[in-house]
Design a protein around this motif. Structure first.
Motif, short mmCIF file in Angstrom:
data_model
loop_
_atom_site.label_atom_id
_atom_site.label_comp_id
_atom_site.label_asym_id
_atom_site.label_seq_id
_atom_site.Cartn_x
_atom_site.Cartn_y
_atom_site.Cartn_z
N ALA A 101 0.84 -1.21 0.00
CA ALA A 101 0.00 0.00 0.00
C ALA A 101 0.87 1.26 0.00
CB ALA A 101 -0.93 0.00 1.21
N ALA A 104 2.14 1.82 -3.44
CA ALA A 104 1.09 2.34 -4.33
C ALA A 104 0.86 3.82 -4.06
CB ALA A 104 -0.20 1.54 -4.13
N LEU A 105 0.88 4.23 -2.78
CA LEU A 105 0.69 5.65 -2.46
C LEU A 105 1.83 6.50 -3.00
CD1 LEU A 105 -0.63 5.48 1.21
CD2 LEU A 105 -1.91 6.09 -0.84
N ARG A 106 3.05 6.00 -2.92
CA ARG A 106 4.19 6.75 -3.44
C ARG A 106 4.15 6.83 -4.97
NH1 ARG A 106 6.84 3.38 -0.01
NH2 ARG A 106 7.15 4.24 2.04
N HIS A 108 1.37 6.79 -6.87
CA HIS A 108 0.22 7.59 -7.33
C HIS A 108 -0.24 8.52 -6.21
CE1 HIS A 108 0.09 4.81 -10.68
NE2 HIS A 108 0.05 3.79 -9.82
N PRO A 109 0.49 9.60 -5.92
CA PRO A 109 0.14 10.45 -4.78
C PRO A 109 -1.11 11.30 -5.01
CG PRO A 109 2.05 11.35 -5.91
CD PRO A 109 1.75 10.02 -6.54
N ALA A 112 -4.34 9.30 -4.47
CA ALA A 112 -4.42 8.99 -3.04
C ALA A 112 -4.87 10.21 -2.24
CB ALA A 112 -3.08 8.49 -2.53
N ALA A 113 -4.35 11.37 -2.59
CA ALA A 113 -4.76 12.60 -1.89
C ALA A 113 -6.21 12.92 -2.16
CB ALA A 113 -3.86 13.76 -2.32
N GLY A 115 -8.59 10.76 -2.88
CA GLY A 115 -9.37 9.77 -2.12
C GLY A 115 -9.45 10.14 -0.65
N ALA A 116 -8.34 10.58 -0.08
CA ALA A 116 -8.34 11.00 1.32
C ALA A 116 -9.23 12.21 1.52
CB ALA A 116 -6.91 11.31 1.76
#
Length: 131
Positions: A101, A104-106, A108-109, A112-113, A115-116
């Motif tokens: 995980a 994946a966050l690194r 596609h930042p 991810a941001a 989504g948060a």
């Protein structure tokens, strides 16, 4: 018979005392005039006060920067310690999923941001409606 008058050319004690008083008064008057001149020199006094304020502000700012750097270093050390303890306590499949995980966050930042942000907006709406 002795003559109680001073001889010509020799000052009496009274004359010497008067001269000392005169010299002291002159010195005191000079100091007073100098102090008054300093008090009346408003631009110079303003510059002095401004310089003192700048120095005090710089001192406080440097102390605050050092304190912030120290706290940040403590926080980094605490976070690293906590991460090591969690990694050691987590079972291997959970740790592997966490690493996946994180990768994946690194990779596609931006998604991810976003989504948060969506999750935060939903939680905010739920909390707001409950009030």
């Amino acid at each position: 018979m002795s003559d109680s008058r001073p001889r010509a050319g020799q000052p009496t004690d009274e004359v010497a005392a008067l001269r000392r008083d005169r010299d002291e008064a002159r010195a005191e008057l000079g100091r007073t005039v100098e102090e008054l001149g300093h008090k009346l020199d408003v631009p110079a006094r303003s510059k002095e006060k401004a310089h003192e304020a700048v120095e005090a502000t710089q001192h406080v700012a440097s102390e605050a920067a050092l304190a912030v750097a120290d706290k940040a270093q403590q926080a980094r050390a605490g976070a690293a310690d906590l991460a090591h303890r969690v990694a050691a306590a987590a079972p291997e499949p959970v740790a592997a999923r966490g690493r996946q995980a994180g990768g994946a966050l690194r990779a596609h930042p931006i998604p991810a941001a976003l989504g948060a942000a969506v999750i935060a907006a939903v939680v905010w709406q739920i909390v707001r409606r409950r009030r």
